[in-house]
Design a protein around this motif. Sequence first.
Motif, PDB file in Angstrom:
ATOM      1  N   GLN A   1      -5.452 -13.999 -10.672  1.00  0.00           N
ATOM      2  CA  GLN A   1      -5.565 -15.267 -12.003  1.00  0.00           C
ATOM      3  C   GLN A   1      -5.745 -14.343 -13.111  1.00  0.00           C
ATOM      4  N   ASP A   2      -4.859 -12.831 -12.742  1.00  0.00           N
ATOM      5  CA  ASP A   2      -5.117 -12.341 -14.108  1.00  0.00           C
ATOM      6  C   ASP A   2      -3.400 -11.471 -14.575  1.00  0.00           C
ATOM      7  N   PRO A   3      -2.753 -12.062 -14.995  1.00  0.00           N
ATOM      8  CA  PRO A   3      -0.899 -12.232 -15.913  1.00  0.00           C
ATOM      9  C   PRO A   3      -0.729 -10.800 -15.861  1.00  0.00           C
ATOM     10  N   VAL A   4      -1.813  -9.923 -16.141  1.00  0.00           N
ATOM     11  CA  VAL A   4      -1.654  -8.241 -16.572  1.00  0.00           C
ATOM     12  C   VAL A   4      -2.096  -7.659 -15.983  1.00  0.00           C
ATOM     13  N   ALA A   5      -2.437  -7.405 -14.490  1.00  0.00           N
ATOM     14  CA  ALA A   5      -3.576  -6.954 -13.519  1.00  0.00           C
ATOM     15  C   ALA A   5      -3.104  -6.288 -12.961  1.00  0.00           C
ATOM     16  N   ASN A   6      -3.264  -5.035 -12.727  1.00  0.00           N
ATOM     17  CA  ASN A   6      -2.788  -3.902 -11.754  1.00  0.00           C
ATOM     18  C   ASN A   6      -2.913  -3.908 -11.110  1.00  0.00           C
ATOM     19  N   ALA A   7      -1.771  -4.318  -9.843  1.00  0.00           N
ATOM     20  CA  ALA A   7      -1.920  -4.185  -8.646  1.00  0.00           C
ATOM     21  C   ALA A   7      -2.767  -3.587  -7.543  1.00  0.00           C
ATOM     22  N   LYS A   8      -3.085  -4.084  -6.822  1.00  0.00           N
ATOM     23  CA  LYS A   8      -3.626  -2.365  -5.935  1.00  0.00           C
ATOM     24  C   LYS A   8      -4.070  -3.590  -4.089  1.00  0.00           C
ATOM     25  N   VAL A   9      -4.011  -2.401  -3.419  1.00  0.00           N
ATOM     26  CA  VAL A   9      -4.069  -3.027  -2.332  1.00  0.00           C
ATOM     27  C   VAL A   9      -5.430  -3.508  -1.368  1.00  0.00           C
ATOM     28  N   PRO A  10      -5.567  -3.806  -0.727  1.00  0.00           N
ATOM     29  CA  PRO A  10      -5.023  -4.563   0.081  1.00  0.00           C
ATOM     30  C   PRO A  10      -4.534  -6.124  -0.232  1.00  0.00           C
ATOM     31  N   VAL A  11      -4.400  -6.903   0.248  1.00  0.00           N
ATOM     32  CA  VAL A  11      -3.729  -7.696   0.096  1.00  0.00           C
ATOM     33  C   VAL A  11      -3.572  -8.513   0.989  1.00  0.00           C
ATOM     34  N   LEU A  12      -4.091 -10.047   1.828  1.00  0.00           N
ATOM     35  CA  LEU A  12      -4.307 -10.179   2.761  1.00  0.00           C
ATOM     36  C   LEU A  12      -3.698 -12.249   2.108  1.00  0.00           C
ATOM     37  N   VAL A  13      -2.426 -12.732   3.057  1.00  0.00           N
ATOM     38  CA  VAL A  13      -1.945 -13.555   2.745  1.00  0.00           C
ATOM     39  C   VAL A  13      -2.407 -14.600   4.039  1.00  0.00           C
ATOM     40  N   ASP A  14      -2.903 -15.069   4.425  1.00  0.00           N
ATOM     41  CA  ASP A  14      -3.060 -16.176   5.606  1.00  0.00           C
ATOM     42  C   ASP A  14      -3.676 -17.563   5.526  1.00  0.00           C
ATOM     43  N   GLY A  15      -1.923 -17.877   5.762  1.00  0.00           N
ATOM     44  CA  GLY A  15      -1.273 -19.211   4.929  1.00  0.00           C
ATOM     45  C   GLY A  15      -1.118 -19.623   3.925  1.00  0.00           C
ATOM     46  N   GLU A  16      -2.404 -20.243   3.908  1.00  0.00           N
ATOM     47  CA  GLU A  16      -2.919 -20.127   2.475  1.00  0.00           C
ATOM     48  C   GLU A  16      -3.574 -19.596   1.465  1.00  0.00           C
ATOM     49  N   LEU A  17      -4.146 -19.053   2.185  1.00  0.00           N
ATOM     50  CA  LEU A  17      -5.196 -18.830   1.372  1.00  0.00           C
ATOM     51  C   LEU A  17      -4.924 -16.597   1.828  1.00  0.00           C
ATOM     52  N   GLU A  18      -5.032 -16.374   0.340  1.00  0.00           N
ATOM     53  CA  GLU A  18      -4.581 -15.228  -0.476  1.00  0.00           C
ATOM     54  C   GLU A  18      -5.764 -14.626  -0.996  1.00  0.00           C
ATOM     55  N   ILE A  19      -5.929 -13.562  -0.061  1.00  0.00           N
ATOM     56  CA  ILE A  19      -6.847 -12.586  -0.921  1.00  0.00           C
ATOM     57  C   ILE A  19      -7.004 -11.157  -1.291  1.00  0.00           C
ATOM     58  N   THR A  20      -8.044 -10.643  -1.966  1.00  0.00           N
ATOM     59  CA  THR A  20      -7.994  -8.691  -2.571  1.00  0.00           C
ATOM     60  C   THR A  20      -9.020  -8.437  -2.281  1.00  0.00           C
ATOM     61  N   GLU A  21      -9.624  -7.010  -2.402  1.00  0.00           N
ATOM     62  CA  GLU A  21     -10.571  -6.590  -2.253  1.00  0.00           C
ATOM     63  C   GLU A  21     -11.085  -6.301  -0.741  1.00  0.00           C
ATOM     64  N   SER A  22     -10.942  -4.863  -0.459  1.00  0.00           N
ATOM     65  CA  SER A  22     -11.043  -4.642   0.791  1.00  0.00           C
ATOM     66  C   SER A  22     -12.184  -4.670   1.511  1.00  0.00           C
ATOM     67  N   PRO A  23     -13.884  -4.955   0.854  1.00  0.00           N
ATOM     68  CA  PRO A  23     -14.564  -5.782   1.856  1.00  0.00           C
ATOM     69  C   PRO A  23     -14.800  -7.284   2.337  1.00  0.00           C
ATOM     70  N   VAL A  24     -13.924  -7.789   1.292  1.00  0.00           N
ATOM     71  CA  VAL A  24     -13.948  -9.202   1.267  1.00  0.00           C
ATOM     72  C   VAL A  24     -12.936  -9.592   2.836  1.00  0.00           C
ATOM     73  N   VAL A  25     -11.597  -8.166   2.155  1.00  0.00           N
ATOM     74  CA  VAL A  25     -10.187  -8.901   3.414  1.00  0.00           C
ATOM     75  C   VAL A  25     -11.055  -8.619   4.748  1.00  0.00           C
ATOM     76  N   ALA A  26     -11.576  -6.844   4.488  1.00  0.00           N
ATOM     77  CA  ALA A  26     -12.778  -6.651   6.010  1.00  0.00           C
ATOM     78  C   ALA A  26     -13.034  -7.621   6.639  1.00  0.00           C
ATOM     79  N   GLU A  27     -13.763  -8.491   6.419  1.00  0.00           N
ATOM     80  CA  GLU A  27     -14.752  -9.063   6.376  1.00  0.00           C
ATOM     81  C   GLU A  27     -14.301 -10.862   6.709  1.00  0.00           C
ATOM     82  N   TYR A  28     -13.251 -11.271   6.227  1.00  0.00           N
ATOM     83  CA  TYR A  28     -12.697 -11.903   6.249  1.00  0.00           C
ATOM     84  C   TYR A  28     -12.358 -12.192   8.459  1.00  0.00           C
TER      85      TYR A  28
END
Length: 236
Positions: free
Chosen positions: A51-78
């Motif tokens: 929700q930042d229109p000027v953010a520097n895009a970083k990996v990873p991003v995970l898309v699972d249906g309607e869920l969209e998340i980033t930040e590696s520990p969050v992605v891995a644990e999900y």
Amino acid sequence: MALQFWAAPVCPYAQRGWIALKETGAQHEYKTVDLHDKSPEFVELYRKVVQDPVANAKVPVLVDGELEITESPVVAEYILNKFGPSTGILPSDPAQLAKARLWADLWGSYVGPAQTAILQADTKAKVAEATDKMVAALKVMDAFLRAQGSTEGGAFFLGGRYSIAEVLTTSLLQRALVYPKAYRGVDLRQLVKDNKLERFEAWMEAAFARPSAQETHPDEAKLVEHGVKFTKPMLD
């Protein structure tokens, strides 16, 4: 395929999520991101996630249906929570889970800065000083393994049990074995042997040999090429 994993093979943080995907066997589409030329689609996705229109895009991003998340520990644990609860990689015991996560945090507090110091050292004297810093960091990690980890049944942080401790640090270990040696002639394996850090050495070899670590390990030549951007030229 509903599950999309946006990542760059050279990025150690994105690799955390990829390791989790390998460990759980979750079917997914790997969407490769060129870190030097990010696609408008990826940049738009990342900015929508945070929700930042000027953010520097970083990996990873995970898309699972309607869920969209980033930040590696969050992605891995999900991934581990949803697709791999039966693997036990996320310990159900709160104390074990806390210690495993702390292991990863300590890596970021000790080994990570020591590696950066080596790569930023631009004289032989500074390299020697930074190498001493790395030795001190490795001694802390070895001591923490002995005090808070386990040797029962194996050499992982929790002994015979592979856990989130390895998921979050293996990719960082791989780069610690490559970058300092390639750019400054500092061999982490040799430092570990010379300082008789047997517990850390056993953990290192176990983590490095894990199939998920080998399957997600980027090409070392590409790693070295990528490392140029955060390594200072030597002055002497």
